[in-house]
Design an enzyme around this catalytic site. Structure first.
Site, short mmCIF file in Angstrom:
data_model
loop_
_atom_site.label_atom_id
_atom_site.label_comp_id
_atom_site.label_asym_id
_atom_site.label_seq_id
_atom_site.Cartn_x
_atom_site.Cartn_y
_atom_site.Cartn_z
N CYS A 50 0.81 -1.23 0.00
CA CYS A 50 0.00 0.00 0.00
C CYS A 50 0.84 1.27 0.00
CB CYS A 50 -0.96 0.00 1.19
SG CYS A 50 -2.30 -1.15 0.94
C1 LIG Z 1 -11.24 -5.07 8.12
C2 LIG Z 1 -12.02 -4.22 9.10
C3 LIG Z 1 -12.95 -3.27 8.34
C4 LIG Z 1 -12.85 -5.13 9.99
O1 LIG Z 1 -13.53 -4.37 10.96
P1 LIG Z 1 -13.50 -4.82 12.52
O2 LIG Z 1 -14.34 -3.89 13.24
O3 LIG Z 1 -12.07 -4.93 12.92
O4 LIG Z 1 -14.22 -6.20 12.45
P2 LIG Z 1 -13.75 -7.63 12.98
O5 LIG Z 1 -12.92 -8.28 11.93
O6 LIG Z 1 -13.18 -7.49 14.35
O7 LIG Z 1 -15.14 -8.33 13.06
C5 LIG Z 1 -16.18 -7.93 13.97
C6 LIG Z 1 -17.31 -8.91 13.87
O8 LIG Z 1 -17.99 -8.77 12.60
C7 LIG Z 1 -17.97 -10.02 11.90
N1 LIG Z 1 -17.81 -9.79 10.46
C8 LIG Z 1 -16.65 -9.79 9.76
N2 LIG Z 1 -16.91 -9.56 8.47
C9 LIG Z 1 -18.24 -9.42 8.36
C10 LIG Z 1 -19.10 -9.17 7.26
N3 LIG Z 1 -18.63 -9.01 6.02
N4 LIG Z 1 -20.42 -9.07 7.50
C11 LIG Z 1 -20.92 -9.21 8.74
N5 LIG Z 1 -20.16 -9.45 9.82
C12 LIG Z 1 -18.83 -9.56 9.63
C13 LIG Z 1 -16.81 -10.77 12.50
O9 LIG Z 1 -16.97 -12.16 12.32
C14 LIG Z 1 -16.85 -10.37 13.94
O10 LIG Z 1 -17.83 -11.10 14.61
P3 LIG Z 1 -17.61 -11.56 16.13
O11 LIG Z 1 -17.49 -10.27 16.89
O12 LIG Z 1 -18.82 -12.33 16.41
O13 LIG Z 1 -16.34 -12.35 16.12
C15 LIG Z 1 -11.07 -3.36 9.96
O14 LIG Z 1 -10.43 -4.18 10.91
C16 LIG Z 1 -10.02 -2.64 9.18
O15 LIG Z 1 -10.31 -1.89 8.26
N6 LIG Z 1 -8.75 -2.80 9.56
C17 LIG Z 1 -7.66 -2.15 8.94
C18 LIG Z 1 -7.40 -2.84 7.68
C19 LIG Z 1 -6.35 -2.22 6.82
O16 LIG Z 1 -6.09 -1.05 6.85
N7 LIG Z 1 -5.73 -3.03 6.05
C20 LIG Z 1 -4.79 -2.61 5.14
C21 LIG Z 1 -5.06 -3.38 3.93
S1 LIG Z 1 -3.92 -2.97 2.74
#
Ligand SMILES: CC(C)(COP(=O)(O)OP(=O)(O)OC[C@H]1O[C@@H](n2cnc3c(N)ncnc32)[C@H](O)[C@@H]1OP(=O)(O)O)[C@@H](O)C(=O)NCCC(=O)NCCS
Length: 373
Positions: free
Chosen positions: A156
């Protein structure tokens, strides 16, 4: 030492949009079909049932509302769940070079330049279409550019790291006009069948022309006051696809050969790193964060950008201080902060300051401090 300026940018926007509703419908159809196929094993407790995705979760957790893709039908086909690209013969321009040429021509036009004015091409992206010849050399030929080209990848942060190389080449006098181009075909390395990440990425290509201020002719120029790159190894974002897969007898289609991440860990670890990086870079250059008229931040997650801005200037981020493009483009890997810079700078006045900053896999963080001339 000659001063380096950004003299033009360009943006290739793919023809298709996938809304969250379309994405979730396809994913849930795939998950339902998988659960039906595995019903007996699920009943025996041998296989975990797939859980459905939701539009509400995606928008709340990420801020993403839609993404652009080069090919849509394959991604939304529950029997496929990834794009369908035709293999091209070797004598035809490759897809990655094609979108790079489109964005590059726009950057050249904005800078009042033609391909012949370029003396170096850096193709910098989170993934390359092939091992060799370098994509940059194909792009160089297609644009009629001189000099040389090479590929580089810092995930990235590929764009900001390449801009630093371009600025250094101009300052050192080895180049006068460097094209940095970031073709991000993320749809081909995203795992669309994984609910934790299927909503994250979109396709795009950005291009940035970096020139010597002595010879630049663009009506609009951005002095590059300083660049700063940093890396710190982490496995929290990783993709094991590579040329060793065959020799290792590993499955080239296994889950670890596409994008995977520990999203929450990335969020927690990268926010403080990015905020501290920007603050330190500004202080080294004699600036305070509050002097910045704009922050063109990496576009991965709305909450991340809000927290970074809060740490930097203590303010609730408004669209004016740190514009968002991830709601419409999603995460476009290295291109995100450049899209923000491309689309949200026209209102700044001569003398106004801003920072372009990327952060992501590696971990890698790159910042570019600019001032409108
Ligand atoms: C990826 C991201 C959006 C996920 O958001 P989050 O709030 O961390 O979500 P989590 O992965 O902890 O999941 C929370 C809950 O939602 C659920 N969930 C995950 N994906 C889901 C989806 N598509 N739909 C519904 N629920 C979902 C999970 O299973 C979890 O359930 P649980 O609490 O029962 O275990 C976030 O972590 C993020 O953007 N992180 C930074 C990523 C980044 O910058 N990456 C760089 C890439 S180059």
């Amino acid at each position: 030492m000659p001063q380096a300026v950004i003299s033009g940018t360009g943006l290739y926007r793919p023809p298709h949009v996938i809304t969250n509703a379309e994405l979730v419908e396809a994913f849930n159809a795939y998950a339902t079909a998988q659960n039906e196929k595995n019903a007996e094993a699920i009943a025996r407790g041998e296989v975990a049932a797939m859980t459905m995705s939701s539009v509400e979760f995606i928008e709340k957790a990420s801020g993403i509302k839609q993404r652009y893709v080069i090919e849509k039908a394959g991604v939304l086909d529950p029997a496929r769940m990834y794009p369908r690209f035709e293999e091209r013969p070797d004598d035809q321009l490759s897809l990655m070079a094609e979108i790079a040429v489109d964005a590059s021509r726009q950057a050249l036009a904005a800078a009042g330049r033609t391909g012949a004015d370029i003396d170096a091409v850096y193709c910098s992206a989170a993934n390359m279409q092939r091992a060799y010849p370098a994509m940059a050399v194909e792009i160089q030929a297609a644009l009629g550019a001189g000099g040389y080209g090479f590929d580089m990848n810092v995930a990235c942060s590929s764009a900001t790291f390449a801009i630093e190389q371009a600025v250094n080449a101009v300052r050192a006098g080895s180049s006068k006009c460097v094209l940095v181009v970031n073709p991000e075909i993320t749809s081909a390395h995203l795992e669309w069948r994984d609910r934790d990440c299927h909503f994250i990425f979109g396709d795009v290509c950005t291009a940035t022309l970096v020139e010597s201020a002595d010879t630049a002719v663009a009506a609009e120029q951005w002095e590059v006051l300083g660049t700063k790159c940093a890396t710190q190894f982490s496995n929290a974002i990783r993709n094991n696809f590579g040329f060793m897969n065959r020799a290792e007898d590993s499955d080239p289609l296994a889950r670890d050969k596409t994008f995977r991440q520990e999203g929450r860990k990335v969020f927690k670890e990268v926010v403080p790193l990015a905020a501290a990086h920007i603050e330190q870079h500004l202080r080294e250059m004699g600036f305070e964060p509050t002097q910045m008229r704009r922050f063109w931040l990496h576009q991965a997650n709305l909450g991340m950008n809000q927290l970074i801005l809060k740490k930097l200037v203590g303010a609730e981020p408004g669209g004016d201080l740190a514009p968002l493009v991830l709601d419409t483009f999603a995460n476009t890997a290295s291109a995100g902060s450049i899209i923000a810079f491309h689309e949200h700078r026209a209102d700044l006045k001569p003398g106004d300051l801003g920072v372009v900053c990327s952060f992501g896999a590696g971990y890698s963080i790159g910042s570019v401090i600019v001032r409108r001339r």
